[in-house]
Design a protein around this motif. Sequence first.
Motif, PDB file in Angstrom:
ATOM      1  N   GLY A 143       0.794  -1.218   0.000  1.00 56.69           N
ATOM      2  CA  GLY A 143       0.000   0.000   0.000  1.00 56.69           C
ATOM      3  C   GLY A 143       0.823   1.263   0.000  1.00 56.69           C
ATOM      4  O   GLY A 143       0.338   2.336   0.351  1.00 56.69           O
ATOM      5  N   GLU A 144       2.125   1.135  -0.422  1.00 56.59           N
ATOM      6  CA  GLU A 144       2.989   2.308  -0.403  1.00 56.59           C
ATOM      7  C   GLU A 144       2.696   3.263  -1.560  1.00 56.59           C
ATOM      8  O   GLU A 144       3.079   4.419  -1.535  1.00 56.59           O
ATOM      9  CB  GLU A 144       4.465   1.896  -0.436  1.00 56.59           C
ATOM     10  CG  GLU A 144       4.897   1.177  -1.716  1.00 56.59           C
ATOM     11  CD  GLU A 144       4.618  -0.320  -1.689  1.00 56.59           C
ATOM     12  OE1 GLU A 144       5.055  -1.015  -2.613  1.00 56.59           O
ATOM     13  OE2 GLU A 144       3.947  -0.775  -0.743  1.00 56.59           O
ATOM     14  N   GLU A 145       2.028   2.754  -2.610  1.00 54.73           N
ATOM     15  CA  GLU A 145       1.720   3.626  -3.749  1.00 54.73           C
ATOM     16  C   GLU A 145       0.709   4.706  -3.366  1.00 54.73           C
ATOM     17  O   GLU A 145      -0.130   4.492  -2.478  1.00 54.73           O
ATOM     18  CB  GLU A 145       1.142   2.818  -4.913  1.00 54.73           C
ATOM     19  CG  GLU A 145       2.160   2.005  -5.686  1.00 54.73           C
ATOM     20  CD  GLU A 145       2.229   0.566  -5.181  1.00 54.73           C
ATOM     21  OE1 GLU A 145       2.935  -0.236  -5.796  1.00 54.73           O
ATOM     22  OE2 GLU A 145       1.564   0.275  -4.172  1.00 54.73           O
ATOM     23  N   ASP A 146       0.800   5.822  -4.064  1.00 57.49           N
ATOM     24  CA  ASP A 146      -0.265   6.806  -3.932  1.00 57.49           C
ATOM     25  C   ASP A 146      -1.219   6.614  -5.108  1.00 57.49           C
ATOM     26  O   ASP A 146      -1.005   5.760  -5.972  1.00 57.49           O
ATOM     27  CB  ASP A 146       0.283   8.234  -3.868  1.00 57.49           C
ATOM     28  CG  ASP A 146       1.043   8.633  -5.132  1.00 57.49           C
ATOM     29  OD1 ASP A 146       0.907   7.956  -6.186  1.00 57.49           O
ATOM     30  OD2 ASP A 146       1.791   9.624  -5.072  1.00 57.49           O
ATOM     31  N   ILE A 147      -2.260   7.424  -5.157  1.00 61.18           N
ATOM     32  CA  ILE A 147      -3.284   7.194  -6.171  1.00 61.18           C
ATOM     33  C   ILE A 147      -2.775   7.514  -7.580  1.00 61.18           C
ATOM     34  O   ILE A 147      -3.238   6.928  -8.561  1.00 61.18           O
ATOM     35  CB  ILE A 147      -4.567   7.993  -5.837  1.00 61.18           C
ATOM     36  CG1 ILE A 147      -5.758   7.407  -6.601  1.00 61.18           C
ATOM     37  CG2 ILE A 147      -4.374   9.477  -6.124  1.00 61.18           C
ATOM     38  CD1 ILE A 147      -7.093   7.877  -6.088  1.00 61.18           C
ATOM     39  N   SER A 148      -1.797   8.418  -7.692  1.00 60.58           N
ATOM     40  CA  SER A 148      -1.213   8.701  -9.011  1.00 60.58           C
ATOM     41  C   SER A 148      -0.536   7.456  -9.566  1.00 60.58           C
ATOM     42  O   SER A 148      -0.661   7.135 -10.753  1.00 60.58           O
ATOM     43  CB  SER A 148      -0.206   9.848  -8.915  1.00 60.58           C
ATOM     44  OG  SER A 148      -0.831  11.039  -8.529  1.00 60.58           O
ATOM     45  N   ALA A 149       0.191   6.742  -8.687  1.00 65.08           N
ATOM     46  CA  ALA A 149       0.841   5.508  -9.114  1.00 65.08           C
ATOM     47  C   ALA A 149      -0.187   4.459  -9.507  1.00 65.08           C
ATOM     48  O   ALA A 149      -0.010   3.729 -10.494  1.00 65.08           O
ATOM     49  CB  ALA A 149       1.743   4.990  -8.001  1.00 65.08           C
ATOM     50  N   LEU A 150      -1.286   4.384  -8.749  1.00 61.39           N
ATOM     51  CA  LEU A 150      -2.339   3.429  -9.095  1.00 61.39           C
ATOM     52  C   LEU A 150      -2.934   3.732 -10.465  1.00 61.39           C
ATOM     53  O   LEU A 150      -3.218   2.820 -11.243  1.00 61.39           O
ATOM     54  CB  LEU A 150      -3.451   3.464  -8.043  1.00 61.39           C
ATOM     55  CG  LEU A 150      -3.213   2.765  -6.709  1.00 61.39           C
ATOM     56  CD1 LEU A 150      -4.500   2.752  -5.886  1.00 61.39           C
ATOM     57  CD2 LEU A 150      -2.711   1.343  -6.898  1.00 61.39           C
ATOM     58  N   GLN A 151      -3.119   5.008 -10.741  1.00 59.28           N
ATOM     59  CA  GLN A 151      -3.690   5.375 -12.033  1.00 59.28           C
ATOM     60  C   GLN A 151      -2.752   4.975 -13.164  1.00 59.28           C
ATOM     61  O   GLN A 151      -3.200   4.499 -14.211  1.00 59.28           O
ATOM     62  CB  GLN A 151      -3.985   6.879 -12.069  1.00 59.28           C
ATOM     63  CG  GLN A 151      -4.707   7.333 -13.327  1.00 59.28           C
ATOM     64  CD  GLN A 151      -5.471   8.622 -13.111  1.00 59.28           C
ATOM     65  OE1 GLN A 151      -6.377   8.686 -12.283  1.00 59.28           O
ATOM     66  NE2 GLN A 151      -5.118   9.653 -13.858  1.00 59.28           N
ATOM     67  N   ASP A 152      -1.446   5.147 -12.976  1.00 53.21           N
ATOM     68  CA  ASP A 152      -0.477   4.720 -13.993  1.00 53.21           C
ATOM     69  C   ASP A 152      -0.503   3.206 -14.157  1.00 53.21           C
ATOM     70  O   ASP A 152      -0.420   2.688 -15.283  1.00 53.21           O
ATOM     71  CB  ASP A 152       0.927   5.184 -13.597  1.00 53.21           C
ATOM     72  CG  ASP A 152       1.096   6.691 -13.695  1.00 53.21           C
ATOM     73  OD1 ASP A 152       0.297   7.322 -14.406  1.00 53.21           O
ATOM     74  OD2 ASP A 152       2.011   7.229 -13.032  1.00 53.21           O
ATOM     75  N   LEU A 153      -0.622   2.497 -13.047  1.00 51.12           N
ATOM     76  CA  LEU A 153      -0.691   1.038 -13.110  1.00 51.12           C
ATOM     77  C   LEU A 153      -1.959   0.581 -13.825  1.00 51.12           C
ATOM     78  O   LEU A 153      -1.944  -0.400 -14.584  1.00 51.12           O
ATOM     79  CB  LEU A 153      -0.640   0.451 -11.694  1.00 51.12           C
ATOM     80  CG  LEU A 153       0.727   0.507 -10.999  1.00 51.12           C
ATOM     81  CD1 LEU A 153       0.576   0.228  -9.503  1.00 51.12           C
ATOM     82  CD2 LEU A 153       1.688  -0.487 -11.631  1.00 51.12           C
ATOM     83  N   TYR A 154      -3.040   1.293 -13.590  1.00 48.73           N
ATOM     84  CA  TYR A 154      -4.292   0.952 -14.264  1.00 48.73           C
ATOM     85  C   TYR A 154      -4.143   1.113 -15.782  1.00 48.73           C
ATOM     86  O   TYR A 154      -4.573   0.247 -16.558  1.00 48.73           O
ATOM     87  CB  TYR A 154      -5.434   1.834 -13.756  1.00 48.73           C
ATOM     88  CG  TYR A 154      -6.732   1.599 -14.498  1.00 48.73           C
ATOM     89  CD1 TYR A 154      -7.558   0.537 -14.165  1.00 48.73           C
ATOM     90  CD2 TYR A 154      -7.099   2.427 -15.561  1.00 48.73           C
ATOM     91  CE1 TYR A 154      -8.737   0.309 -14.864  1.00 48.73           C
ATOM     92  CE2 TYR A 154      -8.276   2.203 -16.267  1.00 48.73           C
ATOM     93  CZ  TYR A 154      -9.089   1.136 -15.908  1.00 48.73           C
ATOM     94  OH  TYR A 154     -10.244   0.901 -16.619  1.00 48.73           O
TER      95      TYR A 154
END
Length: 672
Positions: free
Chosen positions: A280-291
């Motif tokens: 859970g170290e990612e922030d939401i910007s990282a999640l969006q890139d991963l998506y």
Amino acid sequence: MLGQCGARAPGFAGLKLARRVHTASAHRLIPGSRSCLARISAIRKPAGMAAGLDGAISKINSLIAEANNGARNVATSAAPSGDATTSGRLPSLMEEMKTLCTQALQTAFPGVDVPVIVTQATNPKFGDYQCNNAMSLFSKLKGKEGAPKNPRSVGEAIAAAIPEHPAVASTSIAGPGFVNIVLREEYLAGRVNGMMQNGISSWAPPVQAGKVVVDFSSPNVAKEMHVGHLRSTILGDTLCKLLEFSGCEVVRLNHVGDWGTQFGMLIQHMAERPGGMGNGEEDISALQDLYKASKLRFDAEEDFKTRARAAVTKLQGGDKEMLAAWKLLCEISRREFDKIYQRLEVDINERGESFYNPMLEGVVKDLVDRGIAEDSDGAKVIHNKGISFPLMIQKSDGGYGYGTTDMAAITHRVQTEKADWIIYITDAGQADHFKLVFASARRAGILPASEDEAPRVSHVGFGLVLGDDGKRFRTRSSEVVRLVDLLDEAKNRVRKTISDRRAASGETISEEELEAAACAMGYGSVKYADLKNQRMTNYKFDFDDMLNLQGNTAVYLLYAHARIAGIIRKAGVDVAEVAKRGDIRVVDPKERLVALHLAQFPEAVATAIDELAPHRLTEYLYYLTDKFNSFYTDCKVVGTPEQDSRLLLCEATAVTMRQCFALLGLKPLYRI
């Protein structure tokens, strides 16, 4: 203690509080008011004008208050069963005028049942309110025996039949029968004095709904909130505040997009990278890139697509590892969403799509068993009369979609939440979808067949936020604009402006005070720039416009409030103590304009709720500020014989402005 009505000081001895109506049944008075008015006449010329002034005014105040109570009783007895006036709440000026004009219509044209049409006057030179029934009533009566010869005759009959009332100074006819009504200055002063005594909550209008569910904001997990979420979030929060102010129990729901096939795709992609899902170290910007990366793989790699679909099946089947990964994504997103809501000071309860997931199978089975839903090439759909396309509640592969979730949600909100009114706030592009959901819910008996019966449902649509080029607001790289970036930019611009102004004037400001002012004005400006627009229109997002010190902006309004606070500080008195020894007295025409507008606050709130249109309240607030500034320009406050009365008018304006700020989600500033 503030009195119910202030008296006009100059020439008060000649004050005529009993306006006569010249009809065959002249001198009809509200029960109890004849004796009040007779006693007022008896004190019109007190012995020793100067010595007896205060006593005479006090006597007039008490008698008018008594007449007001009589008027209130009449309005209550004339109101339909269940009307808010039966609770003892003082009716708004609009309600008072509608009651009087309804009585006039019934008296002048007995047996003719027409709804009364009363509006605020279009031209203040002729009156404060106007009754506009004459033309339509003339058309209805035309050709019948004894019918009026023209619309103006209808208007004259209505005006002549308006009952005596302490609020009404005079009536007149304009054009083809418009009945203009002028209110007494003393009555307007009494209204404002009453608010100062009882609190502005005493002006809250009634709403015919006890419990209201408001569905708004609704961002998607693993995606950042962008400018499009601004409108739903701000509109929803303001509508909730308006309803709460008016006494409703409001359930604020955030229908987060936290379930669906995309999560299996994202989880599978994250699980296959070095380090797996992580902690859970990612922030939401990282999640969006991963998506985005997972979507590219899903479209390009058949093997990954197969694995992603298998992950979806495992997730929907309750696999523990998949659920743990999904919860991690939701928690990362929730942290970021909460930061935005904290900045905007928006209270909202998360109840995402996943909440309804256990209900979907039962909803579909019930609709199929009752013959509401039918088969269509393996899918289950609901057809509705007058709508060309059906609502799909189950896909041919057995999966569920938005239609299923929304049917489950509306069922839960009606049957479990027991909502009297359900409001959905999304972009206008979803209007057809909600029209279909509402129609399907009516066909299924979840909602009543009539749209006028409770529980009611409303879709509040809104337009786009545009950039300088007139197109959808995006970054130079064509990405949607992150909401957090907009808020940062607004705050930083205000911060620099305040710092520069203080430096130029040689004044100092603490870091704490600077931060508070920058947040209040920066975030408030973004909110207000959105709310002041009619919600269905597209509007251009422009920092220079929204942070302008002139015009209809939050900055202008906040400065105006700080100016009023400065006036009261300059006087060096305790306004509460001033209120104990006197009332507002409306004498100057500019004072009258402010008092009238203050007294119309309940109408602004009621209209904003009725139309689900917060811009009605921003209009009211801007015009109130404009009228106050005009008053202050022409009417000196401090160091005049009228100081006490005018300070109270200043405070009443500030109180009303602060309530508007609270409803719009703005923070008042007392010095800038």
